[in-house]
Design an enzyme around this catalytic site. Structure first.
Site, PDB file in Angstrom:
ATOM      1  CB  CYS A 158      82.807  -8.965  60.671  1.00 22.40           C
ATOM      2  SG  CYS A 158      83.433  -7.638  59.619  1.00 22.40           S
ATOM      3  CG  HIS A 298      77.849 -12.316  58.446  1.00 25.28           C
ATOM      4  ND1 HIS A 298      78.303 -11.578  59.509  1.00 25.28           N
ATOM      5  CD2 HIS A 298      78.568 -11.900  57.364  1.00 25.28           C
ATOM      6  CE1 HIS A 298      79.253 -10.751  59.109  1.00 25.28           C
ATOM      7  NE2 HIS A 298      79.433 -10.927  57.809  1.00 25.28           N
ATOM      8  CD  GLU A 309      74.923 -15.932  56.331  1.00 26.17           C
ATOM      9  OE1 GLU A 309      74.845 -16.256  57.517  1.00 26.17           O
ATOM     10  OE2 GLU A 309      74.849 -14.740  55.953  1.00 26.17           O
ATOM     11  CE  LYS A 330      76.432  -8.011  59.002  1.00 23.08           C
ATOM     12  NZ  LYS A 330      75.947  -9.208  59.703  1.00 23.08           N
ATOM     13  CG  HIS A 335      78.946  -5.523  58.033  1.00 26.02           C
ATOM     14  ND1 HIS A 335      79.178  -5.777  59.366  1.00 26.02           N
ATOM     15  CD2 HIS A 335      79.688  -6.442  57.341  1.00 26.02           C
ATOM     16  CE1 HIS A 335      80.013  -6.788  59.484  1.00 26.02           C
ATOM     17  NE2 HIS A 335      80.331  -7.215  58.277  1.00 26.02           N
ATOM     18  CG  PHE A 394      87.468  -9.380  55.841  1.00 22.24           C
ATOM     19  CD1 PHE A 394      86.505 -10.071  55.133  1.00 22.24           C
ATOM     20  CD2 PHE A 394      87.747  -8.081  55.460  1.00 22.24           C
ATOM     21  CE1 PHE A 394      85.821  -9.490  54.075  1.00 22.24           C
ATOM     22  CE2 PHE A 394      87.076  -7.474  54.402  1.00 22.24           C
ATOM     23  CZ  PHE A 394      86.105  -8.184  53.712  1.00 22.24           C
TER      24      PHE A 394
END
Length: 411
Positions: A158, A298, A309, A330, A335, A394
Site C-alpha cells: 500500500c 494513511h 500513525e 480514504k 483504499h 502490509f
C-alpha cells in the site's frame, strides 16, 4: 486522475472538498456471499475515455486507468512529445496487486469456473502473459508517452504509489532522466481480493451503510473500505519546468521509506518506523517539524493503523503535531491499495494549489486515543506551504513524502 466519484483532477478535487463519499455496494460482481460487500468503485468507461476497442479488450482495468491518467497528466504538463529526448524520459508505476482483475477472470475461464485443477491454456486470451508480469503496466505508459529511458514497476504493497514517485525523483536527481512519468494504479475490486481481506477481517462489514462505512479515527470504525483508482504525475527539475512555462503544482522536498520487519499485517503501537521515515523526509527537505502545515494521513480506518500513525506524528513532530491539521481522504474514496499513495499525493498537490484541506468524512466521535486535529466532516481553508503525506503497507512498509509550495526555495 481516475478516482471514485469522477475521472480527471477537477471532479476528484470537487468530491474531496465537498466531503461527499463515493463508497457503495459493489457492482463489479455479486459480492453477497462475502463478509464485506462495499467498495469505492470508479465509474469508468474505457471507450468513453478515449481508449480504442483493441486497448479496452486487451488491457487490464488497472492498466487502462494508468493510460487514461497519463494522457491527462501529459496534456496538463504542456510537454511536447516531439521535443522530448525519449532516452531521457522514464516511467515508474506503483501497484500492489497488478492485473488481478484480468488474472482472476482468465483463471475462471481456463479452469471452467474453478472446476478443473488442470487448466486449459487454449481457453486463455493470447495476451495472458501481460497480466502475469506487472512490468506490462509500466510498458504501456511508456508507449503512451514515447519514453525509452528508465522504466519500472514498484510494488511495496500500500505504499507503492508513494514509493514509485519517490523512486522517480531519485532517478532525476542522479541524472538518469530529465522527465519522469510516475504514479500508482490498482483495480483490486474482485472476488479474490475481497475474500483475502475478509479472511483477515481488515475490511468493514458495515454493509448497510456504504456511504458512511469508512470512518478513519472515529471511535466506531471497524475496518477499511476497498477502492480503486490511479494518479499519474509529470516530474522534472523545477528550473526546467519553469523554463518551458509549465504550471508547477508542488515540489517534492523530501522522501523516505522504512520497514518495521515486525509482522506481515501488524504494526508496532509506537509508530517508530513511520516516525523515522517522516523525520528523514523532513530533514532531506530542510524543513523543521513546526513548519508542516498539513498531514495527509494513511488513515485507513483500522484501529491499529489510526493509533499507530497518530503516535508516529506525535513522535516526529512533537508538540506541533497537536497544532497540525490531519485528514484521511480514504473516508471518501476508499483504499485503492498500491494506487492510494499517488492519489493522496494528488490530493496534497491540489490542496496546496487551491488553499484548502480535504476533510475526514464520517468522523463524528473521535477515538480518545486519536487526539489530533483530524479536520472532521468539512473542508478547511488554509494556505499550505509544507505538506506531509504518509503511507503504511502490509509487510511493514512505512513511507513519507514532503511536498512544498511552488514558490518555496529548493532544497
Amino acid at each position: 486522475m481516475v478516482a471514485p466519484g469522477g475521472i480527471g483532477s477537477k471532479p476528484f478535487w470537487d468530491l474531496l472538498v465537498s466531503g461527499r463519499t463515493a463508497t457503495r455496494t459493489i457492482t463489479h460482481f455479486d459480492a453477497s456471499p462475502y463478509r464485506s460487500t462495499i467498495a469505492a468503485e470508479c465509474d469508468f468507461d474505457a471507450t468513453a475515455e478515449g481508449l480504442t476497442s483493441e486497448e479496452a479488450g486487451r488491457l487490464d482495468r488497472a492498466t487502462q486507468f494508468a493510460v487514461v491518467a497519463t494522457r491527462e497528466a501529459v496534456g496538463d504538463s504542456g510537454l511536447d512529445a516531439a521535443e522530448l529526448d525519449p532516452y531521457r524520459t522514464g516511467v515508474t508505476i506503483g501497484s500492489a496487486v497488478g492485473c488481478t482483475t484480468s488474472l482472476e477472470r482468465e483463471y475462471a475461464v481456463a479452469s471452467h469456473g474453478g472446476r478443473d485443477w488442470l487448466v486449459d491454456p487454449d481457453l486463455a486470451v493470447p495476451h495472458l502473459y501481460d497480466y502475469y508480469v506487472p512490468s506490462s503496466m509500466a510498458a504501456e505508459v511508456a508507449w503512451t508517452v514515447g519514453a525509452q529511458g528508465p522504466c519500472s514497476v514498484v510494488s511495496t504493497g500500500c505504499t507503492s504509489g508513494l514509493d514509485a514517485v519517490g523512486h522517480a525523483v531519485r532517478l532525476i536527481e542522479e541524472g538518469s532522466a530529465d522527465v519522469m512519468v510516475a504514479g500508482g494504479t490498482d483495480a483490486p475490486i474482485s472476488p479474490i481480493t475481497v475474500a483475502c481481506f475478509d479472511a483477515i477481517r481488515a475490511t468493514t462489514p458495515r454493509n448497510d451503510e456504504p456511504a458512511t462505512a469508512s470512518r478513519p479515527f472515529d471511535r466506531s470504525r471497524n475496518g477499511f473500505v476497498l477502492g480503486e483508482g490511479c494518479a499519474v504525475f509529470v516530474l522534472e527539475e523545477r528550473e526546467r519546468a519553469r523554463a518551458r512555462g509549465a504550471h508547477v503544482y508542488a515540489g517534492v522536498g523530501g522522501f523516505a521509506s522504512r520497514c518495521n520487519a515486525f509482522h506481515m499485517t501488524g504494526l508496532r503501537p509506537d509508530g517508530k518506523e513511520m516516525a523515522a521515515a517522516i523525520e528523514t523526509a523532513l530533514g532531506e527537505a530542510g524543513v523543521a517539524a513546526d513548519e508542516v502545515s498539513y498531514i495527509n494521513a494513511h488513515g485507513s480506518g483500522t484501529k491499529q493503523n489510526d493509533r499507530h500513525e497518530t503516535a508516529a506524528f506525535k513522535k516526529a513532530l512533537g508538540a506541533h503535531a497537536h497544532r497540525t491539521p490531519v485528514s484521511s481522504i480514504k473516508s471518501m474514496i476508499g483504499h485503492s491499495l498500491g494506487a492510494i499513495g499517488s492519489v493522496e499525493l494528488a490530493a496534497c498537490a491540489l490542496a496546496i494549489e487551491n488553499g484548502a484541506i480535504p476533510p475526514t468524512a464520517n468522523l463524528h466521535e473521535p477515538d480518545p486515543e486519536c487526539d489530533l486535529d483530524y479536520v472532521p466532516l468539512v473542508a478547511r481553508e488554509a494556505q499550505l506551504d509544507v505538506v506531509l503525506s504518509v503511507g503504511s503497507g502490509f509487510g511493514g512498509f512505512q513511507s513519507a513524502m514532503v511536498l512544498t509550495g511552488p514558490g518555496r526555495a529548493e532544497r
